[in-house]
Design a protein around this motif. Structure first.
Motif, PDB file in Angstrom:
ATOM      1  N   LEU A  96      -7.875   8.455  15.295  1.00 25.85           N
ATOM      2  CA  LEU A  96      -8.583   6.987  14.909  1.00 25.85           C
ATOM      3  C   LEU A  96      -7.657   6.016  14.379  1.00 25.85           C
ATOM      4  CD1 LEU A  96     -12.133   8.195  13.412  1.00 25.85           C
ATOM      5  CD2 LEU A  96     -11.474   7.598  16.039  1.00 25.85           C
ATOM      6  N   ALA A  97      -6.878   6.472  13.520  1.00 27.98           N
ATOM      7  CA  ALA A  97      -5.828   5.485  12.905  1.00 27.98           C
ATOM      8  C   ALA A  97      -4.899   5.188  14.008  1.00 27.98           C
ATOM      9  CB  ALA A  97      -5.060   6.203  11.840  1.00 27.98           C
ATOM     10  N   LEU A  98      -4.230   5.934  15.009  1.00 32.28           N
ATOM     11  CA  LEU A  98      -3.459   5.587  15.942  1.00 32.28           C
ATOM     12  C   LEU A  98      -4.098   4.540  16.827  1.00 32.28           C
ATOM     13  CD1 LEU A  98      -1.865   8.699  17.246  1.00 32.28           C
ATOM     14  CD2 LEU A  98      -0.547   6.590  16.449  1.00 32.28           C
ATOM     15  N   MET A 141      -8.921   0.421   8.435  1.00 28.26           N
ATOM     16  CA  MET A 141      -8.452   0.430   7.087  1.00 28.26           C
ATOM     17  C   MET A 141      -6.901   1.012   6.950  1.00 28.26           C
ATOM     18  SD  MET A 141      -9.631   2.234   3.621  1.00 28.26           S
ATOM     19  CE  MET A 141     -10.051   3.720   4.586  1.00 28.26           C
ATOM     20  N   ILE A 142      -6.725   2.380   7.840  1.00 27.00           N
ATOM     21  CA  ILE A 142      -5.434   3.092   7.674  1.00 27.00           C
ATOM     22  C   ILE A 142      -4.152   2.046   8.061  1.00 27.00           C
ATOM     23  CG2 ILE A 142      -4.158   5.040   8.318  1.00 27.00           C
ATOM     24  CD1 ILE A 142      -6.619   5.428   6.086  1.00 27.00           C
ATOM     25  N   PRO A 143      -4.487   1.361   9.345  1.00 29.06           N
ATOM     26  CA  PRO A 143      -3.115   0.687   9.660  1.00 29.06           C
ATOM     27  C   PRO A 143      -2.875  -0.719   8.682  1.00 29.06           C
ATOM     28  CG  PRO A 143      -4.665   0.973  11.510  1.00 29.06           C
ATOM     29  CD  PRO A 143      -5.389   1.514  10.326  1.00 29.06           C
ATOM     30  N   HIS A 144      -4.008  -1.111   8.312  1.00 34.55           N
ATOM     31  CA  HIS A 144      -3.762  -2.221   7.129  1.00 34.55           C
ATOM     32  C   HIS A 144      -2.872  -1.532   5.901  1.00 34.55           C
ATOM     33  CE1 HIS A 144      -5.944  -5.723   8.176  1.00 34.55           C
ATOM     34  NE2 HIS A 144      -6.630  -5.111   8.650  1.00 34.55           N
ATOM     35  N   LEU A 145      -3.270  -0.628   5.485  1.00 37.29           N
ATOM     36  CA  LEU A 145      -2.560   0.106   4.312  1.00 37.29           C
ATOM     37  C   LEU A 145      -0.939   0.643   4.535  1.00 37.29           C
ATOM     38  CD1 LEU A 145      -5.188   2.756   3.024  1.00 37.29           C
ATOM     39  CD2 LEU A 145      -4.411   0.685   1.707  1.00 37.29           C
ATOM     40  N   VAL A 146      -0.890   1.079   5.936  1.00 39.97           N
ATOM     41  CA  VAL A 146       0.570   1.284   6.274  1.00 39.97           C
ATOM     42  C   VAL A 146       1.639  -0.073   6.529  1.00 39.97           C
ATOM     43  CG1 VAL A 146       1.804   2.166   8.027  1.00 39.97           C
ATOM     44  CG2 VAL A 146      -0.179   3.725   7.341  1.00 39.97           C
ATOM     45  N   ARG A 147       0.806  -1.145   7.215  1.00 33.82           N
ATOM     46  CA  ARG A 147       1.615  -2.349   7.189  1.00 33.82           C
ATOM     47  C   ARG A 147       1.899  -2.903   5.896  1.00 33.82           C
ATOM     48  NH1 ARG A 147      -1.741  -2.831  11.861  1.00 33.82           N
ATOM     49  NH2 ARG A 147      -3.348  -4.156  10.780  1.00 33.82           N
ATOM     50  N   MET A 148       0.903  -2.650   4.966  1.00 32.02           N
ATOM     51  CA  MET A 148       1.130  -3.271   3.528  1.00 32.02           C
ATOM     52  C   MET A 148       2.519  -2.478   2.875  1.00 32.02           C
ATOM     53  SD  MET A 148      -2.965  -3.535   1.994  1.00 32.02           S
ATOM     54  CE  MET A 148      -2.348  -3.925   0.436  1.00 32.02           C
ATOM     55  N   ALA A 149       2.354  -1.201   3.234  1.00 32.53           N
ATOM     56  CA  ALA A 149       3.598  -0.373   2.516  1.00 32.53           C
ATOM     57  C   ALA A 149       4.968  -0.596   3.386  1.00 32.53           C
ATOM     58  CB  ALA A 149       3.320   0.796   2.612  1.00 32.53           C
ATOM     59  N   VAL A 150       4.761  -0.572   4.550  1.00 29.53           N
ATOM     60  CA  VAL A 150       6.274  -0.510   5.427  1.00 29.53           C
ATOM     61  C   VAL A 150       6.502  -1.785   6.370  1.00 29.53           C
ATOM     62  CG1 VAL A 150       6.146   2.051   5.100  1.00 29.53           C
ATOM     63  CG2 VAL A 150       5.164   0.614   7.412  1.00 29.53           C
ATOM     64  N   SER A 200       0.555   5.787  10.275  1.00 29.49           N
ATOM     65  CA  SER A 200      -0.863   5.471  10.641  1.00 29.49           C
ATOM     66  C   SER A 200      -1.322   6.906  10.763  1.00 29.49           C
ATOM     67  CB  SER A 200      -1.061   4.543  11.493  1.00 29.49           C
ATOM     68  OG  SER A 200      -0.726   3.338  11.058  1.00 29.49           O
ATOM     69  N   ALA A 201      -0.756   7.653  11.774  1.00 30.61           N
ATOM     70  CA  ALA A 201      -1.476   8.874  12.064  1.00 30.61           C
ATOM     71  C   ALA A 201      -1.545   9.843  11.117  1.00 30.61           C
ATOM     72  CB  ALA A 201      -0.550   9.502  13.433  1.00 30.61           C
ATOM     73  N   LEU A 202      -0.392  10.006  10.275  1.00 32.26           N
ATOM     74  CA  LEU A 202      -0.286  10.929   9.082  1.00 32.26           C
ATOM     75  C   LEU A 202      -1.259  10.503   7.966  1.00 32.26           C
ATOM     76  CD1 LEU A 202       3.725  11.569   8.987  1.00 32.26           C
ATOM     77  CD2 LEU A 202       1.823  13.375   9.376  1.00 32.26           C
ATOM     78  N   VAL A 203      -1.320   9.012   7.560  1.00 30.05           N
ATOM     79  CA  VAL A 203      -1.996   8.736   6.427  1.00 30.05           C
ATOM     80  C   VAL A 203      -3.528   8.879   7.070  1.00 30.05           C
ATOM     81  CG1 VAL A 203      -2.846   6.631   5.207  1.00 30.05           C
ATOM     82  CG2 VAL A 203      -0.183   7.212   5.746  1.00 30.05           C
ATOM     83  N   GLY A 204      -3.879   8.703   8.472  1.00 33.30           N
ATOM     84  CA  GLY A 204      -5.213   8.867   8.606  1.00 33.30           C
ATOM     85  C   GLY A 204      -5.722  10.343   8.547  1.00 33.30           C
ATOM     86  N   ALA A 205      -4.793  11.276   8.885  1.00 34.63           N
ATOM     87  CA  ALA A 205      -5.019  12.601   8.790  1.00 34.63           C
ATOM     88  C   ALA A 205      -5.298  12.976   7.475  1.00 34.63           C
ATOM     89  CB  ALA A 205      -3.906  13.411   9.385  1.00 34.63           C
ATOM     90  N   ILE A 206      -4.567  12.626   6.476  1.00 36.72           N
ATOM     91  CA  ILE A 206      -4.574  12.820   4.942  1.00 36.72           C
ATOM     92  C   ILE A 206      -5.791  12.364   4.568  1.00 36.72           C
ATOM     93  CG2 ILE A 206      -3.618  12.162   2.661  1.00 36.72           C
ATOM     94  CD1 ILE A 206      -1.026  12.334   3.910  1.00 36.72           C
ATOM     95  N   PHE A 207      -6.086  11.130   4.930  1.00 41.54           N
ATOM     96  CA  PHE A 207      -7.510  10.311   4.511  1.00 41.54           C
ATOM     97  C   PHE A 207      -8.956  11.223   4.858  1.00 41.54           C
ATOM     98  CE2 PHE A 207     -11.016   7.102   5.354  1.00 41.54           C
ATOM     99  CZ  PHE A 207     -11.206   6.747   4.156  1.00 41.54           C
ATOM    100  N   ILE A 208      -8.711  11.603   6.031  1.00 40.30           N
ATOM    101  CA  ILE A 208     -10.000  12.281   6.510  1.00 40.30           C
ATOM    102  C   ILE A 208     -10.210  13.693   5.891  1.00 40.30           C
ATOM    103  CG2 ILE A 208     -11.122  13.442   8.549  1.00 40.30           C
ATOM    104  CD1 ILE A 208     -11.712  10.466   8.400  1.00 40.30           C
ATOM    105  N   VAL A 209      -9.264  14.209   5.833  1.00 43.75           N
ATOM    106  CA  VAL A 209      -9.058  15.597   5.115  1.00 43.75           C
ATOM    107  C   VAL A 209      -9.591  15.531   3.607  1.00 43.75           C
ATOM    108  CG1 VAL A 209      -7.782  17.613   4.278  1.00 43.75           C
ATOM    109  CG2 VAL A 209      -7.257  16.771   6.519  1.00 43.75           C
TER     110      VAL A 209
END
Length: 336
Positions: free
Chosen positions: A75-77, A267-276, A287-296
């Motif tokens: 979903l994040a991708l 939400m996740i792509p926004h967080l990633v773009r704010m960081a990198v 985004s893929a990794l952060v999305g996986a972490i968020f859902i878990v």
């Protein structure tokens, strides 16, 4: 960048072990790790745990955690890709009616046809509904020549309303005693995860993820606008349609096995773009990794917030996502 990817991968692994450990029956992390090793390499660890704990770890919680990671990454991708090709910061996997199509397919099975193909019936019909919704959006957009970013979004919204209405009609005409099952599925959840189902969303993630990552430079070009992308040699309209189809496949495979989980792709792509920053060579894999972490993490909270009830994960992601965007709008107002 490699160190960030490695750090997030290690964090995902540690959170996954913690997620398998917690629940109505707590299991120590060392026992969790031993159970996994014993199944992967039989006889490598001396068995000191009960058959019940073995079943909880291997048959119930581990498939659930793995499905959560796959769905979150998918979903994040999709959200990151759609936000590029539509140049719309609010784009997410549900923008084009994909989730509505998947929900409609599930409603047909759960309330009308029954599980005539076994456990695979709901995911198969949900996946087919997602593909049908995307085909309608692409077909109508081509028919009306509405292939620019803003009109494609409007087409997707219109199709989403139509399919949602048909789904509501299906619920109204269906067996009221089975409606609660449909409602729980539409709120999203990972409680039905099984090992036999995992290869399908995983295959979709690998195949579609490779395509998206390979086109990271094209996504950078699309964020500059169609005219600039065309000047750089990228056929913008054709690329956008291809990305929509790829995103439909990826979202359909995820939604088919987890139900509708909102706000992740938003939400996740926004967080990633704010960081990198906005370079899609970084945005997509992170985004893929952060999305996986968020859902878990969200699923872990869903299992322990009101024990022993299993709160639908869509409720957790909706609350977090809504609060996130309230704070984001406040932040942008201050900057303005």
């Amino acid at each position: 960048m490699p160190w960030v990817l490695m750090g997030l991968t290690i964090l995902l692994f540690l959170i996954a072990i913690a997620a398998v450990s917690v629940g109505a029956v707590g299991i120590a992390p060392d026992i969790v790790w031993s159970v996994i090793l014993n199944h992967v390499l039989p006889g490598s660890v001396e068995r000191t745990w009960s058959a019940g704990r073995d079943n909880i770890v291997w048959e119930v919680r581990l498939p659930r955690v793995m499905l959560g990671a796959i769905v979150g990454a998918s979903l994040a991708l999709v959200g990151a890709a759609l936000q590029s090709v539509t140049r719309n910061a609010l784009a997410d996997p549900h923008l084009l009616g994909i989730s509505s199509g998947a929900a409609f397919g599930a409603i047909i099975v759960l309330l009308h046809t029954g599980m005539f193909l076994g456990l695979i019936t709901v995911p198969l019909f949900a996946f087919g509904g997602a593909l049908l919704a995307t085909a309608l959006v692409v077909g109508i957009a081509n028919f009306t020549r509405a292939t620019d970013a803003s009109r494609l979004i409007l087409t997707g919204v219109a199709i989403s309303f139509v399919i949602t209405s048909l789904g509501s009609l299906g619920i109204f005409l269906g067996d009221p005693r089975a409606s609660h099952t449909v409602i729980f599925w539409m709120l999203g959840g990972l409680g039905l995860a099984q090992w036999a189902q995992l290869p399908y969303p995983l295959l979709a993630l690998v195949a579609c993820g490779i395509f998206l990552l390979a086109n990271a430079r094209n996504f950078n070009a699309m964020t500059l606008g169609d005219e600039t992308a065309t000047t750089l040699g990228l056929p913008a309209e054709r690329f956008r349609i291809v990305v929509f189809v790829i995103c439909a496949l990826l979202t359909g495979a995820a939604v088919a096995f987890s139900g509708i989980i909102s706000f992740v792709g938003l939400m996740i792509p926004h967080l990633v773009r704010m960081a990198v920053g906005g370079d899609y060579r970084r945005v997509l894999p992170l985004s893929a990794l952060v999305g996986a972490i968020f859902i878990v993490l969200a699923d872990m909270v869903a299992r322990i917030i009101i024990p022993p009830l299993d709160v639908p994960i869509g409720i957790i992601t909706g609350l977090v996502g809504g609060l996130f965007f309230i704070l984001l709008m406040r932040r942008k107002a201050r900057v303005g």
